[in-house]
Design a protein around this motif. Structure first.
Motif, PDB file in Angstrom:
ATOM      1  N   ILE A   5     -15.795   6.719 121.044  1.00 61.80           N
ATOM      2  CA  ILE A   5     -14.653   7.008 120.173  1.00 61.80           C
ATOM      3  C   ILE A   5     -13.764   5.774 120.119  1.00 61.80           C
ATOM      4  N   PHE A   6     -13.522   5.296 118.921  1.00 61.26           N
ATOM      5  CA  PHE A   6     -12.563   4.218 118.697  1.00 61.26           C
ATOM      6  C   PHE A   6     -11.227   4.895 118.430  1.00 61.26           C
ATOM      7  N   SER A   7     -10.227   4.572 119.266  1.00 55.57           N
ATOM      8  CA  SER A   7      -8.946   5.272 119.160  1.00 55.57           C
ATOM      9  C   SER A   7      -7.800   4.351 119.544  1.00 55.57           C
ATOM     10  N   ALA A   8      -6.580   4.880 119.371  1.00 56.36           N
ATOM     11  CA  ALA A   8      -5.362   4.173 119.758  1.00 56.36           C
ATOM     12  C   ALA A   8      -4.380   5.199 120.326  1.00 56.36           C
ATOM     13  N   VAL A  33      -8.448   0.423 120.424  1.00 55.51           N
ATOM     14  CA  VAL A  33      -8.333  -0.658 119.445  1.00 55.51           C
ATOM     15  C   VAL A  33      -7.005  -1.397 119.539  1.00 55.51           C
ATOM     16  N   ASP A  34      -6.099  -0.922 120.416  1.00 56.02           N
ATOM     17  CA  ASP A  34      -4.822  -1.610 120.629  1.00 56.02           C
ATOM     18  C   ASP A  34      -4.960  -2.841 121.522  1.00 56.02           C
ATOM     19  N   GLY A  38     -10.812  -4.386 122.431  1.00 55.73           N
ATOM     20  CA  GLY A  38     -11.136  -3.192 121.648  1.00 55.73           C
ATOM     21  C   GLY A  38     -11.092  -3.455 120.155  1.00 55.73           C
ATOM     22  N   ALA A  39     -10.106  -4.238 119.719  1.00 58.70           N
ATOM     23  CA  ALA A  39      -9.997  -4.580 118.296  1.00 58.70           C
ATOM     24  C   ALA A  39     -11.203  -5.396 117.847  1.00 58.70           C
ATOM     25  N   ALA A  40     -11.672  -6.292 118.706  1.00 64.24           N
ATOM     26  CA  ALA A  40     -12.844  -7.108 118.370  1.00 64.24           C
ATOM     27  C   ALA A  40     -14.093  -6.237 118.261  1.00 64.24           C
ATOM     28  N   VAL A  41     -14.265  -5.298 119.189  1.00 66.20           N
ATOM     29  CA  VAL A  41     -15.419  -4.398 119.145  1.00 66.20           C
ATOM     30  C   VAL A  41     -15.352  -3.524 117.896  1.00 66.20           C
ATOM     31  N   ALA A  42     -14.163  -3.032 117.564  1.00 68.04           N
ATOM     32  CA  ALA A  42     -13.994  -2.216 116.354  1.00 68.04           C
ATOM     33  C   ALA A  42     -14.354  -3.024 115.108  1.00 68.04           C
ATOM     34  N   ASN A  45     -18.023  -3.418 114.630  1.00 65.54           N
ATOM     35  CA  ASN A  45     -18.675  -2.173 114.232  1.00 65.54           C
ATOM     36  C   ASN A  45     -18.134  -1.620 112.920  1.00 65.54           C
ATOM     37  N   ALA A  46     -17.348  -2.421 112.200  1.00 65.26           N
ATOM     38  CA  ALA A  46     -16.819  -2.072 110.886  1.00 65.26           C
ATOM     39  C   ALA A  46     -16.009  -0.774 110.901  1.00 65.26           C
ATOM     40  N   VAL A  47     -15.234  -0.578 111.971  1.00 67.92           N
ATOM     41  CA  VAL A  47     -14.374   0.601 112.056  1.00 67.92           C
ATOM     42  C   VAL A  47     -13.208   0.411 111.099  1.00 67.92           C
TER      43      VAL A  47
END
Length: 75
Positions: A5-8, A33-34, A38-42, A45-47
């Motif tokens: 789960i990509f979250s903040a 993603v904060d 996490g932002a780089a991984v998102a 993965n084109a989140v």
């Protein structure tokens, strides 16, 4: 099955999703993603929206869910 789960922290839908999955005893990993990492991984993965859940069977991505859906969608 693996769920990511990509979250903040500021995302109310993210908090609700994680609480629902914990209540249903569904395991997941979280990417915040904060953080810079996490932002780089998102980005890799084109989140584009939060929460975004990626579900893998082994190494294969089998489903991507954007937003808050019923718990059954995550099984």
């Amino acid at each position: 099955m693996k769920r990511i789960i990509f979250s903040a922290a500021w995302c109310a839908q993210c908090t609700a999703l994680k609480e629902s999955l914990r209540t249903a005893q569904i395991d997941f990993d979280e990417v915040n993603v904060d953080t810079d990492e996490g932002a780089a991984v998102a980005q890799q993965n084109a989140v584009r929206g939060l929460p975004t859940t990626m579900i893998f069977q082994g190494e294969e991505l089998i489903k991507t869910i954007v937003g808050l859906k019923p718990v059954a969608e995550y099984l």
